[in-house]
Design an enzyme around this catalytic site. Sequence first.
Site, short mmCIF file in Angstrom:
data_model
loop_
_atom_site.label_atom_id
_atom_site.label_comp_id
_atom_site.label_asym_id
_atom_site.label_seq_id
_atom_site.Cartn_x
_atom_site.Cartn_y
_atom_site.Cartn_z
CB SER A 27 -1.02 -0.13 1.10
OG SER A 27 -2.08 0.83 1.06
CG ASP A 87 -6.91 -2.47 -4.14
OD1 ASP A 87 -7.47 -2.06 -3.12
OD2 ASP A 87 -5.54 -2.43 -4.17
CG HIS A 115 -5.46 -2.49 -0.01
ND1 HIS A 115 -4.98 -2.04 -1.05
CD2 HIS A 115 -4.97 -1.91 1.01
CE1 HIS A 115 -3.93 -1.09 -0.62
NE2 HIS A 115 -4.09 -1.21 0.71
#
Length: 811
Positions: free
Chosen positions: A677, A750, A784
């Site tokens: 991330s 995601d 994610h």
Amino acid sequence: MLKTLKVSSLALAIGAGALLSVSGVTAVDANPVKLTYQEPDQAIIDIVDAAPSPGGSLSPDGDVLLVTGYPALPTIEDVAAEQLKLAGRRINPANYTVSQARYISELKLVDVDDGSELKIDGLPSDLKLLGVSWAPNGDYIAVAQQTVDSVDLWLIDVNAGTAKQWSSTPLNAVWGPRLEWRHDSSGLYSYTVAEGLAKPKPSNVPSGPVVTESAGRNAPARTYQDLLQNKTDEALFDYYFTSQIRFFAVNGDEQKLGPQAIYNGVSVSPSDDYLLVSHIKRPYSYAVPYYRFPETTMVWNQAGENVYTVVEQGLADNLPIAFDAVVQGRRSVQWRNDADATLVWAEATDKGDPAVEAEVRDQVFQQAAPFDAEPQKLIDLSKRLGRVLAADEETILIWERWWADRDEKLWLVDATSDAEPQLVWDRSWEDRYNDPGQPFTVDVNGRSLLHVQDGKVLLTGTGASPEGDRPFIDQFDLQSGEKERLWRSEAPYFERPVDLIDAVEMTFLTQREGVEDPADFFVRDVDDAELTALTETAHPMPHTKGITREMINYEREDGLAMSAELYLPAGYDKEKDGPLPTMIWAYPREYKSSSAAAQVSGSPYEFVRISYWGPQYLATQGYAVLANATMPIVGEGENRPNDTFIEQLVMNGRAAIKAGVDRGVTDPERVALGGHSYGAFMTANMLAHSDLFTTGIARSGAYNRSLTPFGFQREERTVWDDTDLYIGMSPFFHAHKINEPLLMIHGSNDNNSGTFPMQSERLYQAVKGLGGTARLVMLPHESHGYRARESVLHMLWEQTRWLDLYLKTEK
């Protein structure tokens, strides 16, 4: 000029055309590769398949501990189940649940007095619990059991040691199961699937265009995922999120309350006479998620009749993007936990806009049943309301916080007096070393009350210090601010308080672990310094016992203190084996002060659980690992952290490498940087703006900040406020300077704000088009965070293969 690495011949089973490996040359095919799921070394597989740590929940009377066990990772078949993305939520339409929900697969009851296990007969054989909830009297536990096509309510009778299905009425768990017990333990309230609705039939034939329009008012919005797209989405949102509030009595009776609606809040008053209910209404928005939709909050009587409308909040699609921005009108409406039926809420006086100058930003009010008198103001706040916790009407604690200056204040309020609220503390919540902690509560007839004795409360906190976290229990005088330390975690263990069992006997439920001892639950008697074990957990991955972990401290060139966890392979001998290829894994964090940024987190006495999600597993493959390496970005005073993001990032990377080299464990010519991330964003930036690292691994990142124009991470400025900042911090615009090999991995589904899969696809195309070396791996059906066992194992195979190729090189 691009770096060329001489690599040894490696037998890499990667699929035809994906990557050719020959001595001295590495070539990446420009065409996408079809590749079946691969698996890494067995030592890594065993780490992935190790049992997760159990959870625990204490009964309200403190007599019984409910221990919850969780399964290993689900299969790709589970993760690939049908999913709907509606208004910022992802749901499983087959059984009205949160999509890919993590569930409890084991339950165990333990007698706190003697540590014996209590039986539970009759539980479902294939246990998949989405939620558990104790009855206030401790006699029952409600659980929500997931099946393929429903979520069913079950009831555990603790005294009888039996479980049975409580009702055949399926629950609506699209928000997660709501199990709201009455304080008299006669039953609970929950959402059930709506009846009589016609399921929308999606059609590929549109009835017309989708039109949105701006009417000249400011309506900024951060980059949200999974928003409503069209009328079909609106209809699906109505169909799946509409529910019926229903009361389930312990004796088996059921009662519907109120009409069917999109309920997203139900809370019973401490007296059990009223319900605080909120529901979402139209008009919906295609620009913001469900929590910005219009919402009405009401008080119902026990028959489900509206007796008081607390607030009707309109569509909040024009909030400022600042982190302290809030809606206007009443918000954060809740019951005061110590009173029979008294509402508490906050109202912004600055129009909810942090940019508006105001001495008073929030006002906190209360209003008692029957809700026909004028609300009573409890306090004016210079910041935003955080939390309200009371022991009685003379002892109400109210927290306030402000993001911009990281300040927190705690006030003591007497609702029976006209006296000014008393300031208990005023501190920076970034300052972990001086965090006084949070107060314990006690359960009184189902009411969770602040525990106060002789004007003193019991506090617990992480106990951060230069030697690591050492959780504590303090007695704190609310009037004088004096505190007495009653207990502190001591080496060689890391022990943290979980709950207060008995305030008179001073017994607490704690979790204790050691370097080679997994976390278990204990009863800690503070007065007598006695410790009684309630659980005994086996080492989940014994093959990793030889791996060593050390908390190391070092400084970057401007003197800022930094830290990391250093992992070394089992049997490693520095003199014999010499410096190792090293992986550094990090995540940048912003601070307003250097002193806060320099503070140490974690404990050297925590259980050495080798993570597969982080880089620790690489210690099984002969790598040195610097995990959780601090990556502080500091903006002192009027300066903002991101004003010098790149400069500080490079200093951080240089300091981390030097720390490993100075210890003789890191070969400076063979160091990789990785992150997930914002850590992926960090990695791409580091490769673009320095030549410190040999290669990088970037997972699920965002690399072009012009695609998140209304702010990102903790940046509150827009791209129009500071275009140069957005371009300067975007590795996409510096892809021509990424001259080290970069592995990118991204979930194709995601769900995180801003990290669209397109971010990785575009950066890969840029690096490839500019002649760089990169590999892009898109994991099907993953969000994610990656859930499927096949996906995680393949991720680890990709990462290990990549590092073996670019770090285990001939000198």
